[in-house]
Design a protein around this motif. Structure first.
Motif, PDB file in Angstrom:
ATOM      1  N   LEU A   8      -3.906   1.380 -18.647  1.00 24.31           N
ATOM      2  CA  LEU A   8      -4.079   0.141 -17.868  1.00 24.31           C
ATOM      3  C   LEU A   8      -4.943   0.317 -17.035  1.00 24.31           C
ATOM      4  O   LEU A   8      -5.334   1.456 -16.456  1.00 24.31           O
ATOM      5  CB  LEU A   8      -2.640  -0.197 -16.966  1.00 24.31           C
ATOM      6  CG  LEU A   8      -2.891  -1.255 -16.167  1.00 24.31           C
ATOM      7  CD1 LEU A   8      -1.963  -2.325 -16.019  1.00 24.31           C
ATOM      8  CD2 LEU A   8      -3.067  -0.877 -14.478  1.00 24.31           C
ATOM      9  N   SER A   9      -6.061  -0.774 -16.906  1.00 23.19           N
ATOM     10  CA  SER A   9      -6.941  -0.861 -15.933  1.00 23.19           C
ATOM     11  C   SER A   9      -7.405  -2.355 -15.682  1.00 23.19           C
ATOM     12  O   SER A   9      -7.081  -3.204 -16.293  1.00 23.19           O
ATOM     13  CB  SER A   9      -8.180  -0.110 -16.652  1.00 23.19           C
ATOM     14  OG  SER A   9      -9.202   0.230 -15.655  1.00 23.19           O
ATOM     15  N   GLY A  10      -8.018  -2.332 -14.271  1.00 21.60           N
ATOM     16  CA  GLY A  10      -8.221  -3.632 -13.751  1.00 21.60           C
ATOM     17  C   GLY A  10      -9.541  -3.754 -13.492  1.00 21.60           C
ATOM     18  O   GLY A  10     -10.243  -2.506 -13.113  1.00 21.60           O
ATOM     19  N   GLN A  12     -12.695  -5.939 -11.105  1.00 26.85           N
ATOM     20  CA  GLN A  12     -12.742  -6.896 -10.295  1.00 26.85           C
ATOM     21  C   GLN A  12     -13.807  -7.897 -10.880  1.00 26.85           C
ATOM     22  O   GLN A  12     -14.828  -7.328 -11.132  1.00 26.85           O
ATOM     23  CB  GLN A  12     -13.138  -6.520  -9.090  1.00 26.85           C
ATOM     24  CG  GLN A  12     -11.899  -5.685  -8.209  1.00 26.85           C
ATOM     25  CD  GLN A  12     -12.283  -5.831  -6.899  1.00 26.85           C
ATOM     26  OE1 GLN A  12     -12.639  -6.858  -6.090  1.00 26.85           O
ATOM     27  NE2 GLN A  12     -12.567  -4.473  -6.170  1.00 26.85           N
ATOM     28  N   HIS A  44      -7.647  -9.557  -6.150  1.00 24.20           N
ATOM     29  CA  HIS A  44      -8.296  -8.240  -5.391  1.00 24.20           C
ATOM     30  C   HIS A  44      -9.549  -8.804  -4.996  1.00 24.20           C
ATOM     31  O   HIS A  44     -10.054  -8.717  -3.903  1.00 24.20           O
ATOM     32  CB  HIS A  44      -8.581  -6.967  -6.334  1.00 24.20           C
ATOM     33  CG  HIS A  44      -7.234  -6.180  -6.068  1.00 24.20           C
ATOM     34  ND1 HIS A  44      -6.366  -5.802  -7.267  1.00 24.20           N
ATOM     35  CD2 HIS A  44      -6.786  -5.513  -5.065  1.00 24.20           C
ATOM     36  CE1 HIS A  44      -5.570  -5.127  -6.768  1.00 24.20           C
ATOM     37  NE2 HIS A  44      -5.627  -4.681  -5.503  1.00 24.20           N
ATOM     38  N   TYR A 126      -5.102  -3.711   0.172  1.00 29.08           N
ATOM     39  CA  TYR A 126      -5.611  -3.844  -1.045  1.00 29.08           C
ATOM     40  C   TYR A 126      -4.854  -2.530  -2.071  1.00 29.08           C
ATOM     41  O   TYR A 126      -4.289  -2.864  -3.224  1.00 29.08           O
ATOM     42  CB  TYR A 126      -7.120  -3.460  -1.100  1.00 29.08           C
ATOM     43  CG  TYR A 126      -7.737  -3.387  -2.341  1.00 29.08           C
ATOM     44  CD1 TYR A 126      -8.821  -4.326  -2.489  1.00 29.08           C
ATOM     45  CD2 TYR A 126      -7.853  -2.234  -3.273  1.00 29.08           C
ATOM     46  CE1 TYR A 126      -9.771  -4.347  -3.742  1.00 29.08           C
ATOM     47  CE2 TYR A 126      -8.462  -2.299  -4.370  1.00 29.08           C
ATOM     48  CZ  TYR A 126      -9.442  -3.325  -4.516  1.00 29.08           C
ATOM     49  OH  TYR A 126     -10.330  -3.161  -5.584  1.00 29.08           O
ATOM     50  N   MET A 130      -2.847  -2.878  -5.580  1.00 26.58           N
ATOM     51  CA  MET A 130      -3.103  -2.216  -6.943  1.00 26.58           C
ATOM     52  C   MET A 130      -2.091  -1.261  -7.339  1.00 26.58           C
ATOM     53  O   MET A 130      -1.789  -1.061  -8.650  1.00 26.58           O
ATOM     54  CB  MET A 130      -4.199  -1.327  -6.182  1.00 26.58           C
ATOM     55  CG  MET A 130      -4.996  -0.459  -7.434  1.00 26.58           C
ATOM     56  SD  MET A 130      -6.497   0.114  -7.244  1.00 26.58           S
ATOM     57  CE  MET A 130      -6.628   1.474  -8.613  1.00 26.58           C
ATOM     58  N   GLN A 148     -11.902   5.791  -7.557  1.00 28.07           N
ATOM     59  CA  GLN A 148     -10.400   5.149  -7.376  1.00 28.07           C
ATOM     60  C   GLN A 148      -9.222   6.179  -7.490  1.00 28.07           C
ATOM     61  O   GLN A 148      -8.074   5.741  -7.380  1.00 28.07           O
ATOM     62  CB  GLN A 148     -10.427   4.060  -8.639  1.00 28.07           C
ATOM     63  CG  GLN A 148     -11.213   3.383  -8.682  1.00 28.07           C
ATOM     64  CD  GLN A 148     -10.908   2.063  -7.800  1.00 28.07           C
ATOM     65  OE1 GLN A 148      -9.861   1.742  -7.406  1.00 28.07           O
ATOM     66  NE2 GLN A 148     -12.087   1.760  -7.092  1.00 28.07           N
ATOM     67  N   HIS A 151      -6.778   5.798  -4.682  1.00 33.49           N
ATOM     68  CA  HIS A 151      -5.883   4.613  -4.849  1.00 33.49           C
ATOM     69  C   HIS A 151      -4.782   5.057  -5.912  1.00 33.49           C
ATOM     70  O   HIS A 151      -3.568   4.758  -5.690  1.00 33.49           O
ATOM     71  CB  HIS A 151      -6.625   3.617  -5.382  1.00 33.49           C
ATOM     72  CG  HIS A 151      -7.417   2.868  -4.566  1.00 33.49           C
ATOM     73  ND1 HIS A 151      -8.563   2.053  -4.849  1.00 33.49           N
ATOM     74  CD2 HIS A 151      -7.322   2.661  -3.173  1.00 33.49           C
ATOM     75  CE1 HIS A 151      -9.224   1.508  -3.678  1.00 33.49           C
ATOM     76  NE2 HIS A 151      -8.453   2.044  -2.699  1.00 33.49           N
TER      77      HIS A 151
HETATM   78  N1  TRP Z   1      -9.751  -1.273  -7.562  1.00 36.71           N
HETATM   79  C1  TRP Z   1     -10.317  -1.469  -9.140  1.00 36.71           C
HETATM   80  C2  TRP Z   1     -11.868  -1.154  -8.625  1.00 36.71           C
HETATM   81  O1  TRP Z   1     -12.253  -1.798  -7.777  1.00 36.71           O
HETATM   82  C3  TRP Z   1      -9.760  -2.685  -9.347  1.00 36.71           C
HETATM   83  C4  TRP Z   1      -8.511  -2.566  -9.881  1.00 36.71           C
HETATM   84  C5  TRP Z   1      -7.441  -3.482  -9.227  1.00 36.71           C
HETATM   85  C6  TRP Z   1      -7.647  -1.741 -10.562  1.00 36.71           C
HETATM   86  N2  TRP Z   1      -6.229  -3.175  -9.713  1.00 36.71           N
HETATM   87  C7  TRP Z   1      -6.190  -2.112 -10.392  1.00 36.71           C
HETATM   88  C8  TRP Z   1      -8.082  -0.646 -11.401  1.00 36.71           C
HETATM   89  C9  TRP Z   1      -5.245  -1.260 -11.264  1.00 36.71           C
HETATM   90  C10 TRP Z   1      -7.079   0.232 -12.209  1.00 36.71           C
HETATM   91  C11 TRP Z   1      -5.630  -0.374 -11.903  1.00 36.71           C
HETATM   92  O2  TRP Z   1     -12.383  -0.912  -9.695  1.00 36.71           O
END
Ligand code: TRP
Length: 321
Positions: A8-10, A12, A44, A126, A130, A148, A151
């Protein structure tokens, strides 16, 4: 899928995706699509982007760029974070177990504050959102850059606190640190939106040419030999070129009578070639935004079903009925 760990990855949608994003993350996402969840972190982005129209446009653009670069919505689950609002509820449950001290140690919060970003409660929490992003899909592995890692450690910490308080509820995710790929920007610093030195991935035509021609170089005269290993143009060229092409350009640099302008044109050619097909697809998506919406709807449906189950598990564990 079976035993294939869930990735999984996000990302922005805070700006137009550039070559630094491509080599740092997107390329790896496109390569790893089975049992992969990739989402556009628009909740985010609200912590730093306050222009509604721009957020909408960047969100669309990010999705369209992923699809244009080859993300197959039938294989990977691509979705907008906000299409699964369950994540915001889970973030609340997690906020009640996350310690103030844990959040106060967050480096990225301090860095953003130092850069002058207004310290909203959302910016501060934040990492809790996340953590919810990651835990709500029972993710196994989160591919990350070094910025990251903290986090991810916080996510594991928050999940453990919840599990400790209410019994086993969340899977603890691992993170996978990518091999850093240095991508210099136009000025030679790391390519980054905040330095204003980026080359957008799917830019083409005159705008792309203008940017490539503006890459900073030193003032070695045309006739003189040049050092490829200290040159931004060559550093970018290496990301696109085959070994043989790199060797060839190396020799031209060292032989003299080869100017930076020549090297820039060769770089331009390779960038154009690499993304030609994607650029066409992106143009098609821009004309038919429904194609992107349809793909996102498929992803949201799949993601939301899982999120609902995990949220229900968490709600019942802590006594919310
Ligand atoms: N914080 C990540 C970034 O700025 C973006 C992000 C939000 C993310 N939620 C996530 C990455 C969950 C991995 C998993 O790049």
């Amino acid at each position: 899928m079976g035993t294939n760990p869930r990735y999984l990855s996000g990302v922005q949608p805070s700006g137009i995706l550039h070559l630094g994003n491509y080599f740092g993350a997107i390329r790896q996402h496109i390569e790893r699509q089975d049992n992969a969840f990739y989402f556009i972190a628009n909740y985010h982005a609200l912590t730093t982007l306050h222009d509604a129209e721009q957020l909408r446009r960047n969100t669309f653009d990010t999705a369209a760029t992923y699809l244009a670069l080859g993300l197959d919505p039938q294989r990977a689950t691509l979705f907008r974070q906000s299409d699964v609002p369950e994540v915001a509820e889970l973030a609340w449950l997690l906020a009640t177990v996350a310690g103030m001290g844990l959040l106060e140690r967050a480096v990225s919060y301090k860095e953003k504050k130092d850069k002058g970003i207004a310290a909203s409660v959302g910016l501060f929490t934040y990492p809790v959102l996340m953590a919810a992003d990651i835990l709500i899909y029972d993710s196994d592995v989160v591919p990350v850059g070094s910025d990251q890692v903290q986090h991810l450690e916080m996510t594991r910490d928050i999940a453990s606190s919840f599990n400790h308080r209410y019994g086993e509820t969340f899977k603890l995710p691992a993170y996978k640190l990518g091999v850093p790929t240095p991508v210099p920007g136009l000025d030679g610093q790391k390519m980054s939106k905040s330095y204003g030195n980026t080359i957008p991935i799917l830019l083409g035509g005159k705008k792309l040419k203008k940017l490539v021609m503006s890459i900073e170089t030193d003032s070695t005269p045309l006739e003189d030999p040049k050092d490829p290993d200290t040159c931004n143009v060559f550093a970018l060229y290496k990301l696109f070129a085959t070994e043989a092409q790199q060797q060839e350009m190396r020799q031209k640099y060292q032989g003299g009578n080869y100017g930076y302008g020549h090297a820039k044109l060769e770089l331009l050619g390779l960038i154009k070639e690499r993304f030609a097909e994607a650029r066409e697809k992106k143009a098609e998506f821009d004309k038919n935004p429904d194609l992107v919406e349809d793909a996102l709807a498929v992803g949201a449906k799949r993601a939301r079903a899982i999120a609902r189950d995990v949220l229900d598990r968490a709600r019942s564990a802590c006594g919310i009925v």
